[in-house]
Motif scaffolding. Structure first.
Motif, short mmCIF file in Angstrom:
data_model
loop_
_atom_site.label_atom_id
_atom_site.label_comp_id
_atom_site.label_asym_id
_atom_site.label_seq_id
_atom_site.Cartn_x
_atom_site.Cartn_y
_atom_site.Cartn_z
N VAL B 215 0.80 -1.22 0.00
CA VAL B 215 0.00 0.00 0.00
C VAL B 215 0.84 1.28 0.00
N GLU B 216 2.12 1.15 0.39
CA GLU B 216 2.95 2.35 0.37
C GLU B 216 4.42 1.99 0.16
N THR B 227 5.06 -0.72 2.95
CA THR B 227 3.99 -1.06 3.87
C THR B 227 3.04 -1.98 3.13
N ALA B 229 -0.53 -4.53 3.47
CA ALA B 229 -1.77 -4.64 4.25
C ALA B 229 -2.61 -5.77 3.67
N ASP B 232 -9.67 -6.79 2.00
CA ASP B 232 -10.95 -7.46 2.27
C ASP B 232 -11.43 -8.18 1.01
N ARG B 236 -10.00 -4.23 -0.94
CA ARG B 236 -9.62 -2.93 -0.40
C ARG B 236 -8.74 -3.17 0.81
N PRO B 237 -7.62 -2.44 0.93
CA PRO B 237 -6.71 -2.64 2.07
C PRO B 237 -7.42 -2.37 3.39
N ILE B 238 -7.13 -3.20 4.40
CA ILE B 238 -7.70 -3.01 5.74
C ILE B 238 -6.68 -2.24 6.56
N GLU B 239 -7.06 -1.03 6.96
CA GLU B 239 -6.15 -0.08 7.61
C GLU B 239 -5.43 -0.69 8.82
N SER B 240 -6.16 -1.43 9.66
CA SER B 240 -5.59 -1.94 10.90
C SER B 240 -4.54 -3.04 10.67
N THR B 241 -4.42 -3.52 9.45
CA THR B 241 -3.47 -4.62 9.20
C THR B 241 -2.17 -4.14 8.58
N ARG B 242 -1.99 -2.82 8.51
CA ARG B 242 -0.77 -2.27 7.89
C ARG B 242 0.48 -2.78 8.61
#
Lengths: 114, 413
Positions: B215-216, B227, B229, B232, B236-242
Protein backbone atom coordinates in the motif's frame (compact mmCIF):
# COMPACT_ATOMS: atom_id res chain seq x y z
CA UNK A 1 6.12 -42.67 10.43
CA UNK A 2 3.34 -40.20 9.96
CA UNK A 3 1.39 -39.11 6.92
CA UNK A 4 2.74 -36.32 4.72
CA UNK A 5 0.91 -34.09 2.26
CA UNK A 6 3.07 -33.05 -0.68
CA UNK A 7 2.79 -31.06 -3.89
CA UNK A 8 4.44 -32.87 -6.77
CA UNK A 9 6.98 -30.69 -8.61
CA UNK A 10 7.73 -33.07 -11.45
CA UNK A 11 5.38 -31.51 -14.00
CA UNK A 12 3.18 -28.41 -14.28
CA UNK A 13 0.11 -30.38 -13.22
CA UNK A 14 1.29 -30.24 -9.58
CA UNK A 15 -0.58 -33.23 -8.11
CA UNK A 16 -1.46 -33.11 -4.41
CA UNK A 17 0.14 -36.25 -2.98
CA UNK A 18 -0.25 -38.14 0.27
CA UNK A 19 2.61 -40.31 1.47
CA UNK A 20 2.07 -42.70 4.36
CA UNK A 21 4.73 -44.94 5.82
CA UNK A 22 4.10 -48.25 7.48
CA UNK A 23 7.36 -49.95 8.36
CA UNK A 24 9.64 -49.88 5.33
CA UNK A 25 6.79 -49.42 2.90
CA UNK A 26 5.69 -45.94 1.75
CA UNK A 27 2.23 -45.77 0.22
CA UNK A 28 1.60 -42.87 -2.13
CA UNK A 29 -1.79 -41.64 -3.30
CA UNK A 30 -3.01 -38.68 -5.35
CA UNK A 31 -0.40 -39.16 -8.08
CA UNK A 32 -1.61 -39.25 -11.68
CA UNK A 33 1.57 -40.85 -12.99
CA UNK A 34 4.36 -43.14 -11.71
CA UNK A 35 6.80 -40.23 -11.49
CA UNK A 36 4.65 -38.76 -8.72
CA UNK A 37 5.18 -41.90 -6.66
CA UNK A 38 8.94 -41.75 -7.13
CA UNK A 39 8.91 -38.06 -6.20
CA UNK A 40 6.92 -38.68 -2.99
CA UNK A 41 9.18 -41.54 -1.89
CA UNK A 42 12.28 -39.41 -2.58
CA UNK A 43 10.73 -36.51 -0.72
CA UNK A 44 10.27 -38.71 2.37
CA UNK A 45 13.67 -40.42 2.19
CA UNK A 46 16.16 -38.27 0.26
CA UNK A 47 14.64 -35.12 -1.27
CA UNK A 48 16.48 -33.95 -4.40
CA UNK A 49 16.35 -30.85 -6.63
CA UNK A 50 17.81 -29.77 -9.94
CA UNK A 51 19.72 -26.50 -9.47
CA UNK A 52 19.60 -23.98 -12.31
CA UNK A 53 21.75 -20.87 -12.04
CA UNK A 54 24.42 -18.89 -13.85
CA UNK A 55 28.21 -19.11 -13.75
CA UNK A 56 30.71 -16.31 -14.37
CA UNK A 57 32.37 -16.36 -17.77
CA UNK A 58 35.90 -15.30 -18.70
CA UNK A 59 34.55 -12.10 -20.33
CA UNK A 60 32.98 -10.96 -17.05
CA UNK A 61 29.45 -11.94 -18.03
CA UNK A 62 27.39 -14.99 -17.07
CA UNK A 63 26.19 -18.17 -18.74
CA UNK A 64 23.22 -20.31 -17.69
CA UNK A 65 24.08 -23.70 -16.16
CA UNK A 66 22.33 -26.54 -14.35
CA UNK A 67 23.01 -29.73 -12.46
CA UNK A 68 22.63 -32.44 -15.12
CA UNK A 69 20.89 -34.60 -12.51
CA UNK A 70 19.16 -33.66 -9.25
CA UNK A 71 21.27 -33.23 -6.11
CA UNK A 72 20.27 -33.57 -2.43
CA UNK A 73 17.99 -30.68 -1.51
CA UNK A 74 20.04 -29.69 1.55
CA UNK A 75 23.14 -29.29 -0.63
CA UNK A 76 21.66 -26.56 -2.86
CA UNK A 77 23.38 -23.66 -1.06
CA UNK A 78 26.77 -25.44 -1.13
CA UNK A 79 26.25 -26.28 -4.79
CA UNK A 80 25.59 -22.58 -5.50
CA UNK A 81 28.77 -21.60 -3.65
CA UNK A 82 30.84 -24.06 -5.72
CA UNK A 83 29.35 -22.82 -9.00
CA UNK A 84 29.83 -19.18 -7.96
CA UNK A 85 33.51 -19.76 -7.28
CA UNK A 86 34.31 -20.95 -10.80
CA UNK A 87 34.91 -19.02 -14.03
CA UNK A 88 33.82 -20.58 -17.32
CA UNK A 89 36.19 -20.21 -20.25
CA UNK A 90 34.54 -19.05 -23.48
CA UNK A 91 33.35 -20.19 -25.92
CA UNK A 92 30.82 -22.52 -24.31
CA UNK A 93 28.06 -24.59 -25.92
CA UNK A 94 24.82 -26.13 -24.64
CA UNK A 95 25.69 -29.39 -22.86
CA UNK A 96 29.38 -28.58 -22.20
CA UNK A 97 30.48 -29.89 -18.80
CA UNK A 98 31.56 -27.01 -16.55
CA UNK A 99 32.27 -28.98 -13.34
CA UNK A 100 32.32 -32.69 -12.53
CA UNK A 101 30.84 -34.44 -9.51
CA UNK A 102 29.21 -31.65 -7.57
CA UNK A 103 27.27 -33.76 -5.05
CA UNK A 104 27.13 -36.50 -7.64
CA UNK A 105 26.04 -34.32 -10.56
CA UNK A 106 27.79 -32.72 -13.49
CA UNK A 107 27.29 -28.98 -13.95
CA UNK A 108 26.51 -28.37 -17.62
CA UNK A 109 25.98 -25.22 -19.68
CA UNK A 110 22.43 -24.65 -20.89
CA UNK A 111 23.30 -21.73 -23.18
CA UNK A 112 25.73 -20.92 -25.99
CA UNK A 113 28.12 -18.08 -25.42
CA UNK A 114 31.16 -16.62 -27.13
CA UNK B 1 9.46 -3.04 -52.57
CA UNK B 2 10.69 -6.46 -51.43
CA UNK B 3 8.08 -9.20 -51.72
CA UNK B 4 8.11 -12.24 -49.41
CA UNK B 5 5.50 -15.00 -49.11
CA UNK B 6 5.53 -15.18 -45.31
CA UNK B 7 6.86 -12.76 -42.72
CA UNK B 8 6.90 -13.76 -39.06
CA UNK B 9 7.12 -10.87 -36.62
CA UNK B 10 9.04 -12.08 -33.57
CA UNK B 11 11.71 -14.76 -33.14
CA UNK B 12 10.73 -16.13 -29.75
CA UNK B 13 9.24 -19.57 -29.16
CA UNK B 14 6.03 -18.71 -31.05
CA UNK B 15 7.79 -17.20 -34.07
CA UNK B 16 10.31 -20.03 -34.42
CA UNK B 17 7.70 -22.76 -34.07
CA UNK B 18 5.37 -21.01 -36.55
CA UNK B 19 8.23 -20.65 -39.04
CA UNK B 20 9.20 -24.33 -38.79
CA UNK B 21 5.57 -25.37 -39.18
CA UNK B 22 5.10 -23.14 -42.25
CA UNK B 23 8.28 -24.63 -43.76
CA UNK B 24 7.05 -28.15 -43.14
CA UNK B 25 3.79 -27.22 -44.81
CA UNK B 26 5.51 -26.14 -48.02
CA UNK B 27 6.61 -22.52 -47.59
CA UNK B 28 10.19 -21.61 -48.55
CA UNK B 29 10.11 -17.85 -49.18
CA UNK B 30 9.90 -16.57 -45.64
CA UNK B 31 11.56 -14.30 -43.10
CA UNK B 32 11.62 -14.07 -39.30
CA UNK B 33 12.06 -10.50 -38.06
CA UNK B 34 13.38 -10.21 -34.49
CA UNK B 35 14.14 -6.99 -32.62
CA UNK B 36 16.67 -8.53 -30.21
CA UNK B 37 20.18 -9.58 -31.22
CA UNK B 38 19.43 -13.31 -30.86
CA UNK B 39 16.52 -15.70 -31.35
CA UNK B 40 14.71 -17.20 -28.37
CA UNK B 41 12.81 -14.24 -26.93
CA UNK B 42 12.10 -14.35 -23.21
CA UNK B 43 13.31 -17.98 -22.94
CA UNK B 44 16.92 -16.75 -22.92
CA UNK B 45 16.46 -15.31 -19.43
CA UNK B 46 14.24 -18.14 -18.12
CA UNK B 47 17.19 -20.25 -17.03
CA UNK B 48 15.09 -22.44 -14.69
CA UNK B 49 13.87 -25.85 -15.79
CA UNK B 50 10.38 -27.19 -16.42
CA UNK B 51 10.11 -26.44 -20.12
CA UNK B 52 9.48 -29.02 -22.82
CA UNK B 53 7.74 -31.87 -20.97
CA UNK B 54 4.90 -31.83 -23.52
CA UNK B 55 6.96 -31.02 -26.61
CA UNK B 56 10.09 -33.10 -26.02
CA UNK B 57 9.09 -35.41 -23.17
CA UNK B 58 11.97 -34.15 -21.07
CA UNK B 59 12.61 -31.28 -18.73
CA UNK B 60 14.67 -28.47 -20.24
CA UNK B 61 15.68 -24.98 -19.17
CA UNK B 62 14.43 -22.01 -21.19
CA UNK B 63 17.65 -21.46 -23.17
CA UNK B 64 17.85 -25.19 -23.96
CA UNK B 65 14.26 -25.22 -25.20
CA UNK B 66 14.95 -22.16 -27.37
CA UNK B 67 18.13 -23.74 -28.70
CA UNK B 68 16.26 -26.84 -29.94
CA UNK B 69 14.08 -24.57 -32.08
CA UNK B 70 16.92 -22.30 -33.14
CA UNK B 71 18.94 -25.28 -34.37
CA UNK B 72 15.95 -26.42 -36.42
CA UNK B 73 15.46 -22.93 -37.90
CA UNK B 74 19.12 -22.90 -38.91
CA UNK B 75 19.04 -26.46 -40.26
CA UNK B 76 16.05 -25.60 -42.48
CA UNK B 77 17.79 -22.44 -43.65
CA UNK B 78 14.91 -20.17 -42.66
CA UNK B 79 16.12 -16.56 -43.06
CA UNK B 80 16.26 -14.48 -39.88
CA UNK B 81 16.72 -10.72 -39.63
CA UNK B 82 17.96 -9.79 -36.13
CA UNK B 83 18.18 -6.34 -34.48
CA UNK B 84 15.26 -5.28 -36.64
CA UNK B 85 12.13 -3.56 -35.40
CA UNK B 86 8.82 -3.76 -37.23
CA UNK B 87 7.26 -0.29 -37.01
CA UNK B 88 3.91 -0.98 -38.61
CA UNK B 89 1.87 -3.38 -40.64
CA UNK B 90 -1.33 -2.66 -42.51
CA UNK B 91 -4.33 -4.72 -43.54
CA UNK B 92 -2.81 -5.20 -47.02
CA UNK B 93 0.16 -6.89 -45.37
CA UNK B 94 2.66 -4.13 -46.05
CA UNK B 95 5.33 -4.13 -43.36
CA UNK B 96 7.48 -1.15 -42.42
CA UNK B 97 10.59 -2.10 -40.47
CA UNK B 98 13.91 -0.58 -39.49
CA UNK B 99 17.42 -1.58 -38.55
CA UNK B 100 20.85 -0.01 -38.43
CA UNK B 101 22.01 -1.44 -41.76
CA UNK B 102 19.01 -0.91 -44.02
CA UNK B 103 17.39 2.15 -42.46
CA UNK B 104 13.64 2.16 -42.88
CA UNK B 105 12.34 -0.32 -45.44
CA UNK B 106 9.12 -1.93 -46.63
CA UNK B 107 8.15 -5.53 -47.30
CA UNK B 108 5.02 -6.79 -48.99
CA UNK B 109 3.98 -10.18 -47.62
CA UNK B 110 1.39 -12.67 -48.83
CA UNK B 111 0.84 -13.67 -45.22
CA UNK B 112 2.02 -12.45 -41.84
CA UNK B 113 2.23 -14.30 -38.53
CA UNK B 114 2.17 -12.05 -35.49
CA UNK B 115 4.36 -13.52 -32.72
CA UNK B 116 5.46 -10.48 -30.73
CA UNK B 117 4.85 -11.94 -27.27
CA UNK B 118 3.92 -9.88 -24.24
CA UNK B 119 5.38 -7.42 -21.76
CA UNK B 120 5.02 -6.88 -18.04
CA UNK B 121 2.53 -4.61 -16.32
CA UNK B 122 4.53 -1.76 -14.77
CA UNK B 123 4.26 -0.01 -11.40
CA UNK B 124 2.30 2.81 -13.02
CA UNK B 125 -0.57 0.43 -13.70
CA UNK B 126 -0.96 -0.28 -9.97
CA UNK B 127 -1.21 3.21 -8.45
CA UNK B 128 0.81 2.36 -5.32
CA UNK B 129 1.16 5.41 -3.09
CA UNK B 130 4.48 6.75 -1.90
CA UNK B 131 7.81 7.96 -3.22
CA UNK B 132 9.60 6.98 -6.41
CA UNK B 133 12.97 5.64 -5.27
CA UNK B 134 15.24 3.25 -7.18
CA UNK B 135 15.02 -0.43 -6.32
CA UNK B 136 11.62 -1.14 -7.86
CA UNK B 137 11.73 -3.53 -10.77
CA UNK B 138 9.35 -5.67 -12.72
CA UNK B 139 10.20 -9.30 -11.97
CA UNK B 140 11.20 -9.97 -15.58
CA UNK B 141 13.55 -6.97 -15.58
CA UNK B 142 15.21 -8.29 -12.43
CA UNK B 143 15.40 -11.71 -14.07
CA UNK B 144 17.21 -10.18 -17.03
CA UNK B 145 19.65 -8.31 -14.76
CA UNK B 146 20.51 -11.44 -12.75
CA UNK B 147 20.46 -14.10 -15.47
CA UNK B 148 21.74 -12.24 -18.53
CA UNK B 149 23.73 -9.30 -17.19
CA UNK B 150 24.98 -10.98 -14.00
CA UNK B 151 23.99 -8.12 -11.66
CA UNK B 152 22.05 -8.46 -8.41
CA UNK B 153 19.43 -5.72 -8.15
CA UNK B 154 19.29 -5.84 -4.32
CA UNK B 155 19.70 -7.75 -1.07
CA UNK B 156 16.44 -7.48 0.84
CA UNK B 157 13.48 -8.19 -1.33
CA UNK B 158 9.69 -8.04 -1.24
CA UNK B 159 7.80 -9.44 -4.21
CA UNK B 160 4.33 -8.27 -5.14
CA UNK B 161 2.40 -10.80 -7.20
CA UNK B 162 2.61 -14.58 -7.04
CA UNK B 163 2.50 -15.38 -10.73
CA UNK B 164 5.13 -17.84 -11.93
CA UNK B 165 7.73 -15.16 -12.69
CA UNK B 166 7.41 -13.76 -9.15
CA UNK B 167 7.79 -17.22 -7.63
CA UNK B 168 10.74 -18.14 -9.84
CA UNK B 169 12.46 -14.86 -8.97
CA UNK B 170 11.93 -15.47 -5.23
CA UNK B 171 14.04 -18.62 -5.55
CA UNK B 172 16.54 -17.06 -7.92
CA UNK B 173 17.22 -14.08 -5.64
CA UNK B 174 17.56 -16.45 -2.66
CA UNK B 175 20.04 -18.63 -4.56
CA UNK B 176 22.17 -15.56 -5.24
CA UNK B 177 22.26 -14.57 -1.58
CA UNK B 178 19.36 -12.13 -1.20
CA UNK B 179 16.75 -12.42 1.55
CA UNK B 180 13.20 -12.55 0.23
CA UNK B 181 10.98 -11.35 3.09
CA UNK B 182 7.59 -12.02 1.55
CA UNK B 183 5.64 -12.66 -1.59
CA UNK B 184 2.37 -10.69 -1.42
CA UNK B 185 -0.62 -11.71 -3.48
CA UNK B 186 -3.72 -9.53 -3.80
CA UNK B 187 -5.97 -12.49 -4.55
CA UNK B 188 -6.85 -15.21 -2.01
CA UNK B 189 -5.00 -17.70 -4.22
CA UNK B 190 -1.75 -17.72 -6.17
CA UNK B 191 -1.77 -17.30 -9.94
CA UNK B 192 1.33 -19.47 -10.18
CA UNK B 193 1.71 -23.21 -10.60
CA UNK B 194 1.46 -25.33 -7.44
CA UNK B 195 4.90 -26.82 -8.18
CA UNK B 196 6.45 -23.36 -8.13
CA UNK B 197 4.93 -22.49 -4.76
CA UNK B 198 6.44 -25.72 -3.48
CA UNK B 199 9.92 -25.54 -4.99
CA UNK B 200 10.42 -21.75 -5.06
CA UNK B 201 8.81 -20.64 -1.78
CA UNK B 202 8.29 -23.60 0.57
CA UNK B 203 11.76 -25.04 -0.09
CA UNK B 204 13.25 -21.81 1.26
CA UNK B 205 10.66 -20.90 3.88
CA UNK B 206 9.58 -17.76 2.01
CA UNK B 207 6.14 -16.65 3.26
CA UNK B 208 3.32 -16.32 0.73
CA UNK B 209 0.97 -13.61 2.02
CA UNK B 210 -2.34 -14.20 0.27
CA UNK B 211 -4.93 -11.37 0.19
CA UNK B 212 -2.12 -8.88 0.83
CA UNK B 213 -0.87 -5.98 -1.21
CA UNK B 214 1.73 -3.22 -1.04
CA UNK B 215 0.00 0.00 0.00
CA UNK B 216 2.95 2.35 0.37
CA UNK B 217 6.51 2.69 -0.87
CA UNK B 218 9.11 4.38 1.34
CA UNK B 219 12.56 5.82 0.65
CA UNK B 220 14.00 8.88 -1.02
CA UNK B 221 16.88 7.85 -3.28
CA UNK B 222 16.78 4.11 -2.71
CA UNK B 223 13.83 2.03 -1.57
CA UNK B 224 13.90 1.70 2.25
CA UNK B 225 10.79 -0.32 2.87
CA UNK B 226 7.23 -1.05 1.91
CA UNK B 227 3.99 -1.06 3.87
CA UNK B 228 1.82 -4.04 3.15
CA UNK B 229 -1.77 -4.64 4.25
CA UNK B 230 -4.37 -7.35 4.13
CA UNK B 231 -7.25 -6.72 1.74
CA UNK B 232 -10.95 -7.46 2.27
CA UNK B 233 -13.10 -9.54 -0.05
CA UNK B 234 -13.48 -6.51 -2.31
CA UNK B 235 -9.69 -6.16 -2.45
CA UNK B 236 -9.62 -2.93 -0.40
CA UNK B 237 -6.71 -2.64 2.07
CA UNK B 238 -7.70 -3.01 5.74
CA UNK B 239 -6.15 -0.08 7.61
CA UNK B 240 -5.59 -1.94 10.90
CA UNK B 241 -3.48 -4.62 9.20
CA UNK B 242 -0.77 -2.27 7.89
CA UNK B 243 2.69 -3.71 8.40
CA UNK B 244 6.09 -2.18 7.56
CA UNK B 245 8.75 -4.37 5.96
CA UNK B 246 12.24 -2.89 5.52
CA UNK B 247 13.67 -3.79 2.10
CA UNK B 248 15.84 -2.33 -0.65
CA UNK B 249 14.13 -4.05 -3.56
CA UNK B 250 10.53 -4.50 -4.65
CA UNK B 251 9.80 -6.84 -7.54
CA UNK B 252 6.49 -6.55 -9.33
CA UNK B 253 5.04 -9.68 -10.88
CA UNK B 254 1.58 -8.34 -11.54
CA UNK B 255 0.56 -9.61 -14.91
CA UNK B 256 1.52 -9.67 -18.55
CA UNK B 257 0.06 -7.68 -21.42
CA UNK B 258 0.16 -8.98 -25.00
CA UNK B 259 2.19 -6.55 -27.08
CA UNK B 260 -0.32 -5.65 -29.78
CA UNK B 261 0.53 -2.17 -31.06
CA UNK B 262 1.15 -3.58 -34.55
CA UNK B 263 -2.08 -5.59 -34.46
CA UNK B 264 -4.17 -2.59 -33.44
CA UNK B 265 -2.39 -0.47 -36.05
CA UNK B 266 -3.49 -2.90 -38.75
CA UNK B 267 -7.12 -2.43 -37.67
CA UNK B 268 -7.46 -6.08 -36.58
CA UNK B 269 -10.44 -7.00 -34.39
CA UNK B 270 -9.28 -7.34 -30.77
CA UNK B 271 -10.64 -9.17 -27.74
CA UNK B 272 -11.07 -6.93 -24.70
CA UNK B 273 -10.54 -9.92 -22.43
CA UNK B 274 -7.36 -11.48 -23.84
CA UNK B 275 -6.00 -8.14 -25.12
CA UNK B 276 -5.08 -10.12 -28.22
CA UNK B 277 -6.64 -10.54 -31.64
CA UNK B 278 -9.88 -12.44 -32.15
CA UNK B 279 -8.97 -15.57 -34.13
CA UNK B 280 -10.51 -18.65 -35.70
CA UNK B 281 -9.37 -22.26 -35.32
CA UNK B 282 -6.39 -21.64 -37.66
CA UNK B 283 -5.36 -18.59 -35.56
CA UNK B 284 -6.43 -16.36 -38.45
CA UNK B 285 -7.29 -12.80 -37.43
CA UNK B 286 -9.99 -10.57 -38.90
CA UNK B 287 -7.46 -9.26 -41.47
CA UNK B 288 -6.98 -11.34 -44.63
CA UNK B 289 -3.76 -13.38 -44.49
CA UNK B 290 -2.72 -12.22 -41.00
CA UNK B 291 -2.36 -14.85 -38.27
CA UNK B 292 -1.38 -14.60 -34.60
CA UNK B 293 0.00 -17.05 -32.04
CA UNK B 294 1.72 -17.28 -28.68
CA UNK B 295 1.62 -14.68 -25.93
CA UNK B 296 0.67 -11.88 -28.31
CA UNK B 297 -2.64 -13.69 -28.75
CA UNK B 298 -3.23 -14.61 -25.11
CA UNK B 299 -0.84 -15.15 -22.21
CA UNK B 300 0.08 -18.84 -21.86
CA UNK B 301 1.27 -20.70 -18.75
CA UNK B 302 3.59 -23.07 -20.59
CA UNK B 303 5.86 -22.51 -23.55
CA UNK B 304 4.91 -25.97 -24.81
CA UNK B 305 1.40 -24.65 -25.46
CA UNK B 306 2.85 -21.62 -27.23
CA UNK B 307 4.81 -23.89 -29.55
CA UNK B 308 1.82 -26.05 -30.41
CA UNK B 309 -0.41 -23.03 -30.99
CA UNK B 310 2.25 -21.55 -33.27
CA UNK B 311 2.28 -24.78 -35.29
CA UNK B 312 -1.40 -24.25 -35.99
CA UNK B 313 -0.78 -20.66 -37.13
CA UNK B 314 2.19 -21.77 -39.28
CA UNK B 315 0.09 -24.40 -41.00
CA UNK B 316 -2.80 -21.96 -41.42
CA UNK B 317 -0.57 -19.34 -43.03
CA UNK B 318 1.05 -21.94 -45.31
CA UNK B 319 -2.32 -23.25 -46.49
CA UNK B 320 -3.47 -19.69 -47.11
CA UNK B 321 -0.39 -18.83 -49.20
CA UNK B 322 -0.60 -22.07 -51.22
CA UNK B 323 -4.33 -21.53 -51.85
CA UNK B 324 -5.19 -24.66 -49.89
CA UNK B 325 -7.39 -22.96 -47.30
CA UNK B 326 -10.97 -23.97 -47.70
CA UNK B 327 -13.54 -21.26 -48.04
CA UNK B 328 -15.37 -20.57 -44.77
CA UNK B 329 -18.26 -22.99 -44.42
CA UNK B 330 -19.53 -21.83 -41.06
CA UNK B 331 -19.29 -18.96 -38.65
CA UNK B 332 -19.69 -20.23 -35.10
CA UNK B 333 -19.05 -17.55 -32.49
CA UNK B 334 -17.94 -18.97 -29.13
CA UNK B 335 -19.25 -17.10 -26.10
CA UNK B 336 -18.54 -17.63 -22.39
CA UNK B 337 -20.50 -17.21 -19.15
CA UNK B 338 -17.97 -15.09 -17.23
CA UNK B 339 -16.88 -17.99 -15.02
CA UNK B 340 -15.18 -19.18 -18.18
CA UNK B 341 -13.34 -15.95 -18.89
CA UNK B 342 -12.32 -16.46 -22.50
CA UNK B 343 -11.68 -19.00 -25.20
CA UNK B 344 -9.14 -19.22 -28.01
CA UNK B 345 -10.20 -19.55 -30.76
CA UNK B 346 -13.18 -17.24 -30.41
CA UNK B 347 -14.77 -18.46 -33.63
CA UNK B 348 -14.88 -21.56 -35.81
CA UNK B 349 -15.11 -21.03 -39.55
CA UNK B 350 -14.64 -24.49 -40.98
CA UNK B 351 -15.28 -28.20 -40.56
CA UNK B 352 -12.92 -30.45 -38.64
CA UNK B 353 -11.92 -31.16 -35.06
CA UNK B 354 -11.10 -28.11 -32.95
CA UNK B 355 -9.27 -27.85 -29.63
CA UNK B 356 -10.79 -24.95 -27.74
CA UNK B 357 -8.52 -23.48 -25.05
CA UNK B 358 -10.06 -21.55 -22.18
CA UNK B 359 -9.29 -19.89 -18.89
CA UNK B 360 -11.58 -19.47 -15.87
CA UNK B 361 -11.89 -16.26 -13.83
CA UNK B 362 -11.76 -17.66 -10.27
CA UNK B 363 -10.96 -20.90 -8.44
CA UNK B 364 -13.93 -23.27 -8.85
CA UNK B 365 -14.04 -26.64 -7.11
CA UNK B 366 -15.99 -29.67 -8.31
CA UNK B 367 -17.27 -27.80 -11.33
CA UNK B 368 -18.62 -29.10 -14.62
CA UNK B 369 -17.61 -27.46 -17.86
CA UNK B 370 -20.53 -27.41 -20.30
CA UNK B 371 -20.26 -26.79 -24.02
CA UNK B 372 -23.72 -25.90 -25.34
CA UNK B 373 -25.38 -25.08 -28.62
CA UNK B 374 -28.26 -22.99 -27.29
CA UNK B 375 -29.98 -25.28 -24.76
CA UNK B 376 -28.41 -28.43 -26.13
CA UNK B 377 -25.38 -29.75 -24.21
CA UNK B 378 -22.76 -30.97 -26.68
CA UNK B 379 -20.13 -31.95 -24.17
CA UNK B 380 -19.48 -31.79 -20.45
CA UNK B 381 -16.38 -32.37 -18.41
CA UNK B 382 -16.10 -32.54 -14.63
CA UNK B 383 -12.96 -31.54 -12.78
CA UNK B 384 -12.12 -31.33 -9.06
CA UNK B 385 -10.60 -27.89 -9.58
CA UNK B 386 -10.49 -25.16 -12.21
CA UNK B 387 -8.04 -22.31 -11.51
CA UNK B 388 -7.29 -19.06 -13.36
CA UNK B 389 -3.60 -19.91 -13.44
CA UNK B 390 -4.16 -23.03 -15.49
CA UNK B 391 -5.25 -22.93 -19.11
CA UNK B 392 -7.68 -25.73 -19.90
CA UNK B 393 -8.76 -27.21 -23.20
CA UNK B 394 -11.61 -29.19 -24.60
CA UNK B 395 -11.66 -31.15 -27.85
CA UNK B 396 -14.67 -30.64 -30.10
CA UNK B 397 -14.97 -33.13 -32.93
CA UNK B 398 -16.32 -32.31 -36.38
CA UNK B 399 -19.32 -34.52 -35.52
CA UNK B 400 -20.14 -32.51 -32.39
CA UNK B 401 -19.92 -29.27 -34.36
CA UNK B 402 -22.22 -30.39 -37.19
CA UNK B 403 -25.17 -28.03 -37.51
CA UNK B 404 -24.02 -25.91 -34.55
CA UNK B 405 -24.59 -22.15 -34.94
CA UNK B 406 -23.47 -20.69 -31.65
CA UNK B 407 -21.35 -22.24 -28.91
CA UNK B 408 -21.31 -21.30 -25.25
CA UNK B 409 -18.79 -22.49 -22.69
CA UNK B 410 -20.00 -22.30 -19.10
CA UNK B 411 -19.14 -23.69 -15.66
CA UNK B 412 -21.71 -25.26 -13.40
CA UNK B 413 -20.72 -25.44 -9.74
Amino acid sequence: MDKRELTCIICPRGCQLSAEASGEEITVSGNLCPRGKTYAINECTNPVRTVTTTARTSDGGVVAVKTASPIPKDKMAECMAIINSCVVKLPVRVGDVILRDVFGAEIVATQNKG
Amino acid sequence: MRKIDLVIVGGGPAGMSAAISAYENGIRDMLIIERDSSLGGILQQCIHNGFGLHTFGEELTGPEYAWRYEEKVRELGIPVMLDTMVLSIDENRKIVATNERDGIFEIEAKAIILAMGCRERPRGALNIAGTRPSGIYSAGMAQKLVNIKGYMPGKNVVILGSGDIGLIMARRMTFEGAKVHAVCELMPYSGGLARNIEQCLNDFGIPLRLSHTVVEIHGKERLEGVTIAKVDERRRPIESTREYIPCDTLLLSVGLIPENELTVGAGIEMSRITNGAVVDQNRRTSAEGIFACGNVLHVHDLVDFVSSEAEIAGRGAADYILGKSERDTKNIEISTDGKVRYTVPQRITNDGDVDVYFRVSDVYRNAILKVCDGERVILQKKKPKFAPGEMESVKLSADMLRGVEKLTLSLEI
